[in-house]
Design a protein around this motif. Structure first.
Motif, PDB file in Angstrom:
ATOM      1  N   ALA A  14      11.185  11.417  -9.928  1.00 51.94           N
ATOM      2  CA  ALA A  14      11.679  10.975  -8.722  1.00 51.94           C
ATOM      3  C   ALA A  14      13.209  11.436  -8.093  1.00 51.94           C
ATOM      4  O   ALA A  14      13.246  11.738  -7.030  1.00 51.94           O
ATOM      5  N   GLU A  15      14.191  11.927  -9.290  1.00 52.49           N
ATOM      6  CA  GLU A  15      15.150  12.483  -8.907  1.00 52.49           C
ATOM      7  C   GLU A  15      14.927  13.878  -8.498  1.00 52.49           C
ATOM      8  O   GLU A  15      15.506  14.118  -7.170  1.00 52.49           O
ATOM      9  N   GLY A  16      14.005  14.431  -8.776  1.00 54.94           N
ATOM     10  CA  GLY A  16      13.790  15.719  -8.056  1.00 54.94           C
ATOM     11  C   GLY A  16      13.274  15.674  -6.740  1.00 54.94           C
ATOM     12  O   GLY A  16      13.658  16.562  -5.853  1.00 54.94           O
ATOM     13  N   TYR A  17      12.442  14.609  -6.466  1.00 57.15           N
ATOM     14  CA  TYR A  17      11.670  14.465  -5.308  1.00 57.15           C
ATOM     15  C   TYR A  17      13.015  13.836  -4.279  1.00 57.15           C
ATOM     16  O   TYR A  17      13.074  14.304  -2.945  1.00 57.15           O
ATOM     17  N   ALA A  18      14.066  13.137  -4.897  1.00 49.87           N
ATOM     18  CA  ALA A  18      15.165  12.770  -3.824  1.00 49.87           C
ATOM     19  C   ALA A  18      16.000  13.881  -3.512  1.00 49.87           C
ATOM     20  O   ALA A  18      16.430  14.397  -2.305  1.00 49.87           O
ATOM     21  N   TYR A  19      16.213  15.044  -4.473  1.00 47.11           N
ATOM     22  CA  TYR A  19      16.959  16.114  -4.120  1.00 47.11           C
ATOM     23  C   TYR A  19      16.315  17.200  -3.080  1.00 47.11           C
ATOM     24  O   TYR A  19      16.827  17.731  -2.242  1.00 47.11           O
ATOM     25  N   LYS A  20      15.024  17.176  -3.338  1.00 45.23           N
ATOM     26  CA  LYS A  20      13.989  17.887  -2.382  1.00 45.23           C
ATOM     27  C   LYS A  20      14.148  17.252  -0.880  1.00 45.23           C
ATOM     28  O   LYS A  20      14.163  18.112   0.025  1.00 45.23           O
ATOM     29  N   ALA A  21      14.074  15.890  -0.971  1.00 47.58           N
ATOM     30  CA  ALA A  21      13.997  15.504   0.292  1.00 47.58           C
ATOM     31  C   ALA A  21      15.300  15.691   1.278  1.00 47.58           C
ATOM     32  O   ALA A  21      15.482  15.809   2.265  1.00 47.58           O
ATOM     33  N   LYS A  22      16.482  15.857   0.214  1.00 51.01           N
ATOM     34  CA  LYS A  22      17.803  16.176   0.856  1.00 51.01           C
ATOM     35  C   LYS A  22      18.003  17.612   1.199  1.00 51.01           C
ATOM     36  O   LYS A  22      18.384  17.921   2.312  1.00 51.01           O
ATOM     37  N   LYS A  23      17.117  18.494   0.635  1.00 53.03           N
ATOM     38  CA  LYS A  23      17.290  19.924   1.011  1.00 53.03           C
ATOM     39  C   LYS A  23      16.513  19.820   2.188  1.00 53.03           C
ATOM     40  O   LYS A  23      16.809  20.565   3.326  1.00 53.03           O
ATOM     41  N   MET A  24      15.285  19.168   2.346  1.00 52.15           N
ATOM     42  CA  MET A  24      14.501  19.258   3.443  1.00 52.15           C
ATOM     43  C   MET A  24      15.070  18.692   4.866  1.00 52.15           C
ATOM     44  O   MET A  24      14.659  19.114   5.770  1.00 52.15           O
ATOM     45  N   MET A  35       0.698  -1.287  -0.069  1.00 52.36           N
ATOM     46  CA  MET A  35      -0.046   0.128  -0.090  1.00 52.36           C
ATOM     47  C   MET A  35       0.896   1.113   0.088  1.00 52.36           C
ATOM     48  O   MET A  35       1.745   1.351   0.851  1.00 52.36           O
ATOM     49  N   VAL A  36       0.733   2.187  -0.812  1.00 53.64           N
ATOM     50  CA  VAL A  36       1.388   3.196  -0.928  1.00 53.64           C
ATOM     51  C   VAL A  36       0.596   4.403  -0.278  1.00 53.64           C
ATOM     52  O   VAL A  36      -0.615   4.673  -0.467  1.00 53.64           O
ATOM     53  N   THR A  37       1.336   5.186   0.861  1.00 57.68           N
ATOM     54  CA  THR A  37       0.721   6.250   1.483  1.00 57.68           C
ATOM     55  C   THR A  37       1.233   7.843   0.909  1.00 57.68           C
ATOM     56  O   THR A  37       2.521   7.523   0.596  1.00 57.68           O
ATOM     57  N   GLN A  38       0.588   8.667   1.081  1.00 57.27           N
ATOM     58  CA  GLN A  38       1.141  10.107   0.598  1.00 57.27           C
ATOM     59  C   GLN A  38       1.198  10.772   1.920  1.00 57.27           C
ATOM     60  O   GLN A  38       0.446  10.742   2.606  1.00 57.27           O
ATOM     61  N   THR A  39       2.202  11.357   2.248  1.00 57.90           N
ATOM     62  CA  THR A  39       2.506  12.201   3.250  1.00 57.90           C
ATOM     63  C   THR A  39       2.480  13.877   2.731  1.00 57.90           C
ATOM     64  O   THR A  39       3.394  14.253   2.027  1.00 57.90           O
ATOM     65  N   LYS A  40       2.131  14.530   3.633  1.00 55.60           N
ATOM     66  CA  LYS A  40       1.971  15.848   3.244  1.00 55.60           C
ATOM     67  C   LYS A  40       3.615  16.743   3.508  1.00 55.60           C
ATOM     68  O   LYS A  40       4.296  16.058   4.609  1.00 55.60           O
ATOM     69  N   GLU A  41       3.999  17.377   2.634  1.00 53.75           N
ATOM     70  CA  GLU A  41       5.267  17.786   2.807  1.00 53.75           C
ATOM     71  C   GLU A  41       5.529  18.467   4.188  1.00 53.75           C
ATOM     72  O   GLU A  41       6.709  18.488   4.817  1.00 53.75           O
ATOM     73  N   THR A  42       4.902  19.450   4.655  1.00 48.29           N
ATOM     74  CA  THR A  42       4.807  19.729   5.940  1.00 48.29           C
ATOM     75  C   THR A  42       4.735  18.627   7.002  1.00 48.29           C
ATOM     76  O   THR A  42       5.580  18.871   8.184  1.00 48.29           O
ATOM     77  N   ASP A  43       4.236  17.684   6.925  1.00 49.68           N
ATOM     78  CA  ASP A  43       4.465  16.708   8.145  1.00 49.68           C
ATOM     79  C   ASP A  43       5.591  15.951   7.770  1.00 49.68           C
ATOM     80  O   ASP A  43       6.413  15.657   8.960  1.00 49.68           O
ATOM     81  N   LEU A  44       6.127  15.748   6.711  1.00 45.74           N
ATOM     82  CA  LEU A  44       7.581  15.412   6.485  1.00 45.74           C
ATOM     83  C   LEU A  44       8.673  16.189   7.250  1.00 45.74           C
ATOM     84  O   LEU A  44       9.472  15.529   8.136  1.00 45.74           O
ATOM     85  N   ILE A  45       8.501  17.585   7.306  1.00 47.61           N
ATOM     86  CA  ILE A  45       9.187  18.478   7.753  1.00 47.61           C
ATOM     87  C   ILE A  45       9.297  18.243   9.199  1.00 47.61           C
ATOM     88  O   ILE A  45      10.117  18.188   9.898  1.00 47.61           O
ATOM     89  N   ALA A  46       7.924  18.268   9.886  1.00 44.97           N
ATOM     90  CA  ALA A  46       7.790  18.180  11.261  1.00 44.97           C
ATOM     91  C   ALA A  46       8.487  16.771  11.669  1.00 44.97           C
ATOM     92  O   ALA A  46       9.036  16.672  12.901  1.00 44.97           O
ATOM     93  N   GLN A  47       8.243  15.850  11.125  1.00 41.60           N
ATOM     94  CA  GLN A  47       8.849  14.537  11.565  1.00 41.60           C
ATOM     95  C   GLN A  47      10.224  14.414  11.265  1.00 41.60           C
ATOM     96  O   GLN A  47      10.905  13.781  12.356  1.00 41.60           O
ATOM     97  N   GLY A  48      10.747  15.006  10.206  1.00 43.90           N
ATOM     98  CA  GLY A  48      12.235  15.026  10.197  1.00 43.90           C
ATOM     99  C   GLY A  48      12.968  15.611  11.048  1.00 43.90           C
ATOM    100  O   GLY A  48      13.926  15.439  11.761  1.00 43.90           O
ATOM    101  N   SER A  49      12.357  16.898  11.513  1.00 41.74           N
ATOM    102  CA  SER A  49      13.088  17.660  12.533  1.00 41.74           C
ATOM    103  C   SER A  49      12.935  17.167  13.922  1.00 41.74           C
ATOM    104  O   SER A  49      13.849  17.359  14.788  1.00 41.74           O
ATOM    105  N   ALA A  50      12.131  16.350  14.264  1.00 49.26           N
ATOM    106  CA  ALA A  50      11.833  15.697  15.385  1.00 49.26           C
ATOM    107  C   ALA A  50      12.650  14.425  15.596  1.00 49.26           C
ATOM    108  O   ALA A  50      12.903  14.364  16.681  1.00 49.26           O
ATOM    109  N   SER A  51      13.158  13.895  14.648  1.00 45.24           N
ATOM    110  CA  SER A  51      14.106  12.638  14.707  1.00 45.24           C
ATOM    111  C   SER A  51      15.534  13.116  14.032  1.00 45.24           C
ATOM    112  O   SER A  51      15.840  12.103  13.507  1.00 45.24           O
TER     113      SER A  51
END
Length: 92
Positions: free
Chosen positions: A35-45, A1-17
């Motif tokens: 996907a390459e764009g999202y990979a580099y966006k994740a790196k930046k986040m 099952m694939v789930t989508q997470t809001k960008e703001t939730d990822l930032i909050a989760q990332g900063s907490a851990s």
């Protein structure tokens, strides 16, 4: 099952851990670059972390696990980002 997470939730989760990982490897599989764009966006986040980004086709799957801490490598976590193209076909 694939789930989508809001960008703001990822930032909050990332900063907490952020202390949970020392070195993160992000692998991406992409035909059109999405996907390459999202990979580099994740790196930046997750900028406070030490992160390497690599294309899946540049990684030898047989030796990948040797790159992780449990096997003497430098990475403590792995994130894989792939996208589909056309009508849901996997990247090549």
């Amino acid at each position: 099952m694939v789930t989508q997470t809001k960008e703001t939730d990822l930032i909050a989760q990332g900063s907490a851990s952020l202390d949970a990982f020392e070195k993160l490897l992000i692998l991406y599989g992409s035909v059109t670059g999405t996907a390459e764009g999202y990979a580099y966006k994740a790196k930046k986040m997750l900028k406070p972390l030490s992160i390497d980004v690599k294309a899946l086709d540049k990684v030898n799957p047989k030796s990948l696990w040797k790159e992780f801490e449990g096997n003497g490598g430098k990475y403590s976590a792995l994130l894989v980002i792939v996208s589909t193209f056309g009508e849901g076909h996997p990247p090549t």
